[in-house]
Design a protein around this motif. Sequence first.
Motif, PDB file in Angstrom:
ATOM      1  N   UNK A 218       0.686  -1.207  -0.115  1.00 27.43           N
ATOM      2  CA  UNK A 218      -0.106   0.068   0.031  1.00 27.43           C
ATOM      3  C   UNK A 218       1.028   1.192   0.131  1.00 27.43           C
ATOM      4  N   UNK A 219       0.559   2.110  -0.764  1.00 27.07           N
ATOM      5  CA  UNK A 219       1.178   3.491  -0.946  1.00 27.07           C
ATOM      6  C   UNK A 219       2.735   3.325  -1.256  1.00 27.07           C
ATOM      7  N   UNK A 220       2.935   2.195  -1.938  1.00 25.80           N
ATOM      8  CA  UNK A 220       4.507   1.899  -2.370  1.00 25.80           C
ATOM      9  C   UNK A 220       5.262   1.008  -0.932  1.00 25.80           C
ATOM     10  N   UNK A 221       4.735   0.805  -0.088  1.00 27.87           N
ATOM     11  CA  UNK A 221       5.250   0.104   1.178  1.00 27.87           C
ATOM     12  C   UNK A 221       4.877  -1.324   1.091  1.00 27.87           C
ATOM     13  N   UNK A 222       5.751  -2.158   1.041  1.00 27.91           N
ATOM     14  CA  UNK A 222       5.551  -3.599   0.961  1.00 27.91           C
ATOM     15  C   UNK A 222       5.704  -4.099   2.569  1.00 27.91           C
ATOM     16  N   UNK A 223       4.840  -5.196   2.651  1.00 23.05           N
ATOM     17  CA  UNK A 223       4.682  -5.664   4.144  1.00 23.05           C
ATOM     18  C   UNK A 223       4.432  -6.950   4.062  1.00 23.05           C
ATOM     19  N   UNK A 224       4.430  -8.042   5.004  1.00 16.89           N
ATOM     20  CA  UNK A 224       4.228  -9.194   5.066  1.00 16.89           C
ATOM     21  C   UNK A 224       3.764  -9.540   6.522  1.00 16.89           C
TER      22      UNK A 224
END
Length: 178
Positions: free
Chosen positions: A157-163
């Motif tokens: 989201x908004x260029x931020x990748x997370x897991x």
Amino acid sequence: MRTEHRREDSIVTITACNRKELAYFSKMTKSTTDPLKKNAVVMGRKTWESIPEKFRPLPGRLNVVLTCTNRSLGEEVIVHTSLEDAIKDLHNRQDVETVWVIGGSSVYDEMMKSSYCHRLYITSILKDYSCDTFFPEIGSQYISVSDPTVPSGIQEENGIQFQYKVYENTEYVSIKNI
């Protein structure tokens, strides 16, 4: 157990620009199987103070704040001077289903070393940030597990990748067994 996010052992607070993560946090910490119960969120004083006043207490959850001084934070907030006392108090309540420890670092550390910590729910941010506070090391007693309520794979989201990651404590002892 989470609200702050792990990346390279650093705690990074994701701002409101990441609505997907905030919605996930809210859903996880509010959802119960028994409609007559609610969940509790336990946090240190600094974490409490980091929440904007207009969002305190966190709605739909029993808010518990740990502080060295037993001071009042309002009618809707329970204050305890130790994590152990808070956990015992919440266990004895008939209206609480799940206890979520949501920070800060020293509260995470104490809970993670406890055999009463069942699972860690962590959001791993896939980007490096400059930080001065660090998430405690996850001990070898924790193993990676899957949870059907947790989205799998890399989110963005908004260029931020997370897991999202879930770890289970192999040394877990239910407080009901003491």
